[in-house]
Design a protein around this motif. Structure first.
Motif, PDB file in Angstrom:
ATOM      1  N   ALA A   1       0.858  -1.179   0.000  1.00 21.51           N
ATOM      2  CA  ALA A   1       0.000   0.000   0.000  1.00 21.51           C
ATOM      3  C   ALA A   1       0.896   1.232   0.000  1.00 21.51           C
ATOM      4  CB  ALA A   1      -0.902   0.007   1.226  1.00 21.51           C
ATOM      5  N   ALA A   2       0.580   2.184  -0.835  1.00 22.10           N
ATOM      6  CA  ALA A   2       1.377   3.410  -0.915  1.00 22.10           C
ATOM      7  C   ALA A   2       0.453   4.601  -1.078  1.00 22.10           C
ATOM      8  CB  ALA A   2       2.351   3.344  -2.092  1.00 22.10           C
ATOM      9  N   GLN A   3       0.747   5.660  -0.364  1.00 21.29           N
ATOM     10  CA  GLN A   3      -0.035   6.890  -0.491  1.00 21.29           C
ATOM     11  C   GLN A   3       0.871   8.054  -0.143  1.00 21.29           C
ATOM     12  OE1 GLN A   3      -3.937   6.993   1.238  1.00 21.29           O
ATOM     13  NE2 GLN A   3      -3.776   9.169   1.661  1.00 21.29           N
ATOM     14  N   TRP A   4       0.919   9.024  -1.023  1.00 23.06           N
ATOM     15  CA  TRP A   4       1.718  10.227  -0.792  1.00 23.06           C
ATOM     16  C   TRP A   4       0.779  11.381  -0.501  1.00 23.06           C
ATOM     17  CZ3 TRP A   4       6.661  11.184  -4.033  1.00 23.06           C
ATOM     18  CH2 TRP A   4       7.467  10.055  -3.998  1.00 23.06           C
ATOM     19  N   ASP A   5       0.984  12.009   0.636  1.00 20.20           N
ATOM     20  CA  ASP A   5       0.233  13.207   0.992  1.00 20.20           C
ATOM     21  C   ASP A   5       1.190  14.386   0.949  1.00 20.20           C
ATOM     22  OD1 ASP A   5      -1.939  11.561   1.441  1.00 20.20           O
ATOM     23  OD2 ASP A   5      -1.582  11.431   3.595  1.00 20.20           O
ATOM     24  N   LEU A   6       0.685  15.539   0.539  1.00 26.63           N
ATOM     25  CA  LEU A   6       1.529  16.719   0.391  1.00 26.63           C
ATOM     26  C   LEU A   6       0.838  17.903   1.067  1.00 26.63           C
ATOM     27  CD1 LEU A   6       3.994  18.098  -1.017  1.00 26.63           C
ATOM     28  CD2 LEU A   6       2.461  18.548  -2.927  1.00 26.63           C
ATOM     29  N   ALA A   7       1.608  18.647   1.848  1.00 23.03           N
ATOM     30  CA  ALA A   7       1.083  19.856   2.490  1.00 23.03           C
ATOM     31  C   ALA A   7       2.117  20.971   2.347  1.00 23.03           C
ATOM     32  CB  ALA A   7       0.787  19.599   3.960  1.00 23.03           C
ATOM     33  N   ILE A   8       1.651  22.135   1.957  1.00 23.57           N
ATOM     34  CA  ILE A   8       2.508  23.315   1.816  1.00 23.57           C
ATOM     35  C   ILE A   8       1.832  24.449   2.583  1.00 23.57           C
ATOM     36  CG2 ILE A   8       3.503  24.971   0.208  1.00 23.57           C
ATOM     37  CD1 ILE A   8       3.334  22.820  -1.945  1.00 23.57           C
ATOM     38  N   HIS A   9       2.629  25.174   3.350  1.00 24.41           N
ATOM     39  CA  HIS A   9       2.052  26.331   4.042  1.00 24.41           C
ATOM     40  C   HIS A   9       3.089  27.452   4.133  1.00 24.41           C
ATOM     41  CE1 HIS A   9       4.121  24.588   7.551  1.00 24.41           C
ATOM     42  NE2 HIS A   9       4.095  25.818   8.037  1.00 24.41           N
ATOM     43  N   ARG A  10       2.539  28.657   4.264  1.00 26.27           N
ATOM     44  CA  ARG A  10       3.399  29.834   4.402  1.00 26.27           C
ATOM     45  C   ARG A  10       2.717  30.797   5.353  1.00 26.27           C
ATOM     46  NH1 ARG A  10       6.400  33.799   0.383  1.00 26.27           N
ATOM     47  NH2 ARG A  10       7.312  35.071   2.016  1.00 26.27           N
ATOM     48  N   ASN A  11       3.515  31.331   6.254  1.00 19.68           N
ATOM     49  CA  ASN A  11       3.005  32.331   7.200  1.00 19.68           C
ATOM     50  C   ASN A  11       3.386  33.724   6.713  1.00 19.68           C
ATOM     51  OD1 ASN A  11       1.940  30.462   9.017  1.00 19.68           O
ATOM     52  ND2 ASN A  11       3.923  30.163   9.985  1.00 19.68           N
ATOM     53  N   PHE A  12       2.405  34.634   6.713  1.00 21.78           N
ATOM     54  CA  PHE A  12       2.642  36.032   6.352  1.00 21.78           C
ATOM     55  C   PHE A  12       2.440  36.873   7.610  1.00 21.78           C
ATOM     56  CE2 PHE A  12       1.197  33.988   2.455  1.00 21.78           C
ATOM     57  CZ  PHE A  12       2.165  34.405   1.543  1.00 21.78           C
ATOM     58  N   PRO A  13       3.517  37.481   8.109  1.00 25.82           N
ATOM     59  CA  PRO A  13       3.350  38.319   9.312  1.00 25.82           C
ATOM     60  C   PRO A  13       2.564  39.586   8.979  1.00 25.82           C
ATOM     61  CG  PRO A  13       5.618  38.384   8.540  1.00 25.82           C
ATOM     62  CD  PRO A  13       4.905  37.413   7.672  1.00 25.82           C
ATOM     63  N   ILE A  14       1.555  39.861   9.787  1.00 23.54           N
ATOM     64  CA  ILE A  14       0.750  41.062   9.619  1.00 23.54           C
ATOM     65  C   ILE A  14       1.100  42.069  10.708  1.00 23.54           C
ATOM     66  CG2 ILE A  14      -1.609  41.957   9.656  1.00 23.54           C
ATOM     67  CD1 ILE A  14      -2.477  39.377   8.368  1.00 23.54           C
ATOM     68  N   HIS A  15       1.285  41.572  11.895  1.00 23.46           N
ATOM     69  CA  HIS A  15       1.631  42.380  13.055  1.00 23.46           C
ATOM     70  C   HIS A  15       2.550  41.525  13.915  1.00 23.46           C
ATOM     71  CE1 HIS A  15       0.929  44.733  16.765  1.00 23.46           C
ATOM     72  NE2 HIS A  15       0.783  45.753  15.903  1.00 23.46           N
TER      73      HIS A  15
END
Length: 128
Positions: A87-101
């Protein structure tokens, strides 16, 4: 026998095969393992099989029986003697934080599950 090296990179589960001819003996449910046929490979490979692999039914035979047709012993195929298909499964997650204050961030996130759309076949059931 099954080569455990073929399971690298994928989840492989133990698989036990039972002989469907002996599911009930004297009104009691039993699970009798078959005998393995010497020289036969347990798995078949080729494009004609779903997922490219199949269990070779010719690799297994009934254990010896008495005059009433009841098995005399368990077959010589060991418990968990086979490996289920990987069994094989690839999950992908990308995130980016943008500072506002100083204390506030805006986060952009994208997630994808089973990115390669790879099918995972379950273990064989009964005599299918």
């Amino acid at each position: 026998m099954v080569d455990p090296e073929r399971c690298t990179g994928a989840l492989c589960l133990a698989l036990t095969i039972f002989d469907g001819q002996f599911l009930t003996l004297q009104n009691a449910a039993v699970l009798i393992r078959p005998d393995a046929v010497a020289g036969e490979h347990f798995e078949l490979f080729g494009s004609q099989y779903p997922g490219g692999k199949a269990i070779n039914r010719a690799a297994f035979t009934d254990p010896p029986v008495d005059s009433n047709g009841n098995p005399l012993r368990q077959g010589n195929l060991p418990r968990n003697g086979l490996r289920a298909f990987g069994a094989a499964q690839w999950d992908l997650a990308i995130h980016r934080n943008f500072p506002i204050h100083e204390t506030v961030n805006l986060q952009f996130r994208a997630e994808m599950f089973n990115v390669l759309n790879h099918p995972n076949f379950g273990p064989p059931v009964a005599d299918h």
